[in-house]
Write an enzyme that holds these catalytic residues in place. Structure first.
Site, short mmCIF file in Angstrom:
data_model
loop_
_atom_site.label_atom_id
_atom_site.label_comp_id
_atom_site.label_asym_id
_atom_site.label_seq_id
_atom_site.Cartn_x
_atom_site.Cartn_y
_atom_site.Cartn_z
N CYS A 180 0.91 -1.21 0.08
CA CYS A 180 0.14 -0.04 0.09
C CYS A 180 0.95 1.08 0.06
O CYS A 180 1.86 1.22 -0.43
CB CYS A 180 -0.85 0.13 1.13
SG CYS A 180 -0.19 -0.19 2.87
N ARG A 201 -3.45 -0.71 5.33
CA ARG A 201 -3.96 -1.65 4.67
C ARG A 201 -3.18 -3.03 4.38
O ARG A 201 -3.61 -4.25 4.64
CB ARG A 201 -4.35 -1.24 3.26
CG ARG A 201 -5.42 -0.31 3.17
CD ARG A 201 -5.46 0.64 1.95
NE ARG A 201 -4.63 1.60 1.75
CZ ARG A 201 -4.39 2.27 0.81
NH1 ARG A 201 -5.09 2.22 -0.34
NH2 ARG A 201 -3.26 3.06 0.75
N ASP A 252 -8.29 3.83 1.31
CA ASP A 252 -7.24 4.33 2.18
C ASP A 252 -8.10 4.95 3.53
O ASP A 252 -8.69 5.63 3.17
CB ASP A 252 -6.56 5.48 1.61
CG ASP A 252 -5.32 6.00 2.71
OD1 ASP A 252 -5.35 5.35 3.74
OD2 ASP A 252 -4.49 6.62 2.05
P1 4NP Z 1 -1.65 2.84 4.20
O1 4NP Z 1 -2.52 4.01 4.65
O2 4NP Z 1 -1.33 3.13 2.74
O3 4NP Z 1 -2.84 1.77 3.99
O4 4NP Z 1 -0.54 2.45 5.16
C1 4NP Z 1 -1.73 5.21 4.79
C2 4NP Z 1 -1.01 5.60 5.63
C3 4NP Z 1 -0.28 6.82 5.87
C4 4NP Z 1 -0.55 7.85 4.97
C5 4NP Z 1 -1.22 7.61 4.00
C6 4NP Z 1 -1.98 6.18 3.89
N1 4NP Z 1 0.05 8.77 5.23
O5 4NP Z 1 -0.19 9.83 4.11
O6 4NP Z 1 0.82 8.99 6.15
#
Ligand code: 4NP
Length: 153
Positions: A7, A13, A121
């Site tokens: 991800c 995720r 997300d």
């Molecule tokens: P992930 O979610 O891609 O599912 O781990 C996110 C975690 C952090 C961020 C964006 C999406 N961020 O912008 O810090």
């Protein structure tokens, strides 16, 4: 067989996808890991909301640590599952060969009945966003586990 879940941050995720798929496959035959296309959370444990939703389903992901996807991952993993189309683009951009690219899949394509192609997300979402993500990843991982387990025996 080796599978990598990817991800953006590797804290919401893909840690869940890693934990869920691990719970459905024998650990001695399958290596399952996760990574983020960004390095925003390098070295950090999963988001507490992912830890909690996993724990509620008897899956322990507390010991996972975030890391960034690297081009060498193409040499290690047979299948690389992107959580959304933005992750897919960022991974395939690093592909060196058609063979690298062919190993990258969108995870929700494993649920043929789903029109949705991107795991939303949940980072800026409430707790129920994480339950929603858990539910769709659980179906996708069930389908993946059935497919690859049958293929390898
Ligand atoms: P992930 O979610 O891609 O599912 O781990 C996110 C975690 C952090 C961020 C964006 C999406 N961020 O912008 O810090």
């Amino acid at each position: 067989m080796k599978i990598l879940m990817v991800c953006l941050g590797n804290i919401c995720r893909s840690p869940l996808a890693e934990g869920i798929l691990k719970s459905k496959l024998p650990q001695d035959l399958f290596t399952i890991d996760s990574a983020g296309t960004s390095n925003y959370h390098q070295g950090n444990p999963p988001d507490i909301r992912s830890i909690n939703i996993a724990r509620a389903h008897n899956i322990n992901i507390v010991n996972q640590r975030a890391r960034q996807f690297k081009v060498e991952d193409f040499d290690v993993y047979d299948l690389i599952y992107a959580m959304d189309s933005s992750n897919y683009k960022n991974i395939t951009r690093l592909a060196r060969t058609a063979s690298d690219k062919s190993r990258v899949k969108l995870i929700l394509n494993e649920i043929t009945e789903f029109k949705l192609k991107d795991v939303p997300d949940p980072y800026y979402d409430q707790e129920n966003g994480f339950l929603n993500v858990y539910k769709m990843l659980n179906i996708a991982c069930d389908n993946i586990a059935k497919k690859i387990h049958n293929d390898s025996f």
